[in-house]
Design a protein around this motif. Structure first.
Motif, mmCIF file in Angstrom:
data_model
loop_
_atom_site.group_PDB
_atom_site.id
_atom_site.type_symbol
_atom_site.label_atom_id
_atom_site.label_comp_id
_atom_site.label_asym_id
_atom_site.label_seq_id
_atom_site.Cartn_x
_atom_site.Cartn_y
_atom_site.Cartn_z
ATOM 1 N N ARG A 76 -6.566 2.810 2.299
ATOM 2 C CA ARG A 76 -7.699 3.213 1.447
ATOM 3 C C ARG A 76 -8.132 4.649 1.722
ATOM 4 O O ARG A 76 -8.489 5.386 0.807
ATOM 5 N N ARG A 111 -4.980 4.859 -12.505
ATOM 6 C CA ARG A 111 -6.406 5.098 -12.207
ATOM 7 C C ARG A 111 -7.079 3.897 -11.526
ATOM 8 O O ARG A 111 -8.200 4.006 -11.028
ATOM 9 N N PHE A 112 -6.413 2.738 -11.568
ATOM 10 C CA PHE A 112 -6.996 1.558 -10.920
ATOM 11 C C PHE A 112 -6.455 1.314 -9.510
ATOM 12 O O PHE A 112 -6.998 0.497 -8.767
ATOM 13 N N LYS A 125 -8.008 7.523 -1.367
ATOM 14 C CA LYS A 125 -9.213 8.179 -1.874
ATOM 15 C C LYS A 125 -8.892 9.605 -2.338
ATOM 16 O O LYS A 125 -9.228 10.013 -3.452
ATOM 17 N N ASP A 129 0.827 -1.214 0.000
ATOM 18 C CA ASP A 129 0.000 0.000 0.000
ATOM 19 C C ASP A 129 0.861 1.263 0.000
ATOM 20 O O ASP A 129 0.583 2.214 -0.733
ATOM 21 N N HIS A 137 -6.347 9.582 -5.270
ATOM 22 C CA HIS A 137 -7.000 9.173 -6.518
ATOM 23 C C HIS A 137 -7.758 10.342 -7.146
ATOM 24 O O HIS A 137 -7.619 10.634 -8.328
ATOM 25 N N HIS A 156 -6.452 2.751 -6.640
ATOM 26 C CA HIS A 156 -7.263 2.934 -5.419
ATOM 27 C C HIS A 156 -8.147 1.721 -5.121
ATOM 28 O O HIS A 156 -8.491 1.474 -3.976
ATOM 29 N N ASP A 157 -8.481 0.956 -6.163
ATOM 30 C CA ASP A 157 -9.293 -0.250 -5.965
ATOM 31 C C ASP A 157 -8.479 -1.437 -5.453
ATOM 32 O O ASP A 157 -9.044 -2.491 -5.162
ATOM 33 N N HIS A 158 -7.160 -1.265 -5.431
ATOM 34 C CA HIS A 158 -6.307 -2.400 -5.059
ATOM 35 C C HIS A 158 -5.544 -2.168 -3.775
ATOM 36 O O HIS A 158 -4.634 -2.920 -3.460
#
Lengths: 227, 227
Positions: free
Chosen positions: A199, A187-188, A203, A133, A206, A190-192
């Motif tokens: 997280r 762009r992906f 947010k 992270d 992102h 934040h989902d991972h």
């Protein structure tokens, strides 16, 4: 891990810091000592929030990119995560670390920190998730934007290309722009992100990227002239 | 200038476009054909708003960076504006331009478009002011941010350095980062835009840069972790 009283644990972070700083001296600045320092600090923050093993997180965050110089040198043929994990045991042995479980745990963090995985194994331990992270967070937000344009400049790619033709191009090509990196990866991210504290940070970072690329596209298409 | 019916004026923009595209083929992407195209389009917009001589603006905007390749090759010893202006007469003569006043006016636009002037003469004519503004506008906003990180990457400078030590460093040094460029130049540009239509565009692009560098400093100092 119960090692707080072990002789090898004392002063280990400072030793690792000095060693990694030396190893990264040759690394171009997207993945240089500055980046590792930011990841280290973010990882400490997440480790505190998530009540993780702080020594393990610090050592692994410091070591996460030790294989980078080799990967950058051969334009991606080496996997820096795999190479880095393979370098961990000898480096830690040189620092008198005698706990095999600790060495294995650091190696796991380094091996699994990569977003573009070459094998199927993602971060399993809490500490590996934190290092992952922290590294991803440094690819996001304003610093992520800066790093991606910087990388494009280093490899001689275009500054920007609003069209999605960037998507159909290769790494290290002239279209390997910051926007390509955003379209295929940033762009992906934040989902991972794997930890709740990560997280929360992701947010904001992102959204900052979303707004930035909307604005650069507006400018480059001349849409702000029209007003 | 009264040249609308002159034979040499017909199709001139297309000829200049083709020539400049070739001249800039070797230019690294901060000052490449993409940049010139954006400056050209912005200059056309400003010329329309300011009721300027459109042919002069188009030709001069297209030609403004024709000396760049030489300046980038010798890391700034050549002044691209002066060299570019010196190249104008021969290039235009090759395109059968026979009006000396037009040639001189284009050369003036090219000579005076530079922010870091080596002599004291800034843009005097409306058209020179427009080319100057259009060029500066492409160094501002999100595209200006992208270009400055890209440039730092190309010359191997650091991605970012929040401290003002960047200010005390030299061009083409490891501290010649995007933030240094912002501190020494980009943040002042909005005060030096010369046309009313240019100032309107600059306002938005300036604020975007201010917000961006505030955010990257927040991230790089770890201030967004604290929340």
């Amino acid at each position: 891990m119960a090692y707080k009283d072990q002789v090898w644990a004392k002063g280990l972070v400072a030793k690792v810091e000095a060693k990694v700083r030396k190893l990264l001296a040759e690394s171009p600045s997207c993945h240089d000592w500055d980046h590792t320092q930011r990841v280290w600090r973010t990882a400490c923050h997440l480790a505190e929030q998530e009540a993780a093993d702080m020594l393990l997180v610090e050592v692994a965050a410091l070591m996460h990119d030790i294989g980078r110089v080799a990967e950058l040198r051969d334009q991606g043929r080496t996997c820096h995560a795999r190479l880095g994990a393979a370098m961990v045991p000898e480096l830690l042995a040189d620092m008198d670390v005698s706990c095999q479980a600790f060495i294995d745990a650091v190696a796991e963090c380094v091996r699994s920190h990569r977003y573009r995985r070459r094998d199927g194994v993602g971060p399993q331990s809490l500490e590996a998730k934190i290092v992952y992270d922290a590294d991803k967070l440094d690819s996001m937000g304003a610093i992520g934007i800066g790093r991606s344009f910087h990388f494009a400049g280093r490899i001689g790619a275009r500054v920007h290309n609003t069209s999605e033709e960037a998507l159909n191009s290769d790494s290290y090509s002239v279209e390997d722009s910051a926007y390509r990196e955003y379209l295929v990866k940033l762009r992906f991210l934040h989902d991972h992100i794997l930890t709740p504290s990560g997280r929360a940070l992701a947010k904001r970072r992102h959204q900052f990227m979303v707004d930035f690329f909307a604005e650069i596209n507006r400018e480059v298409r001349g849409e702000d002239l029209a007003k």
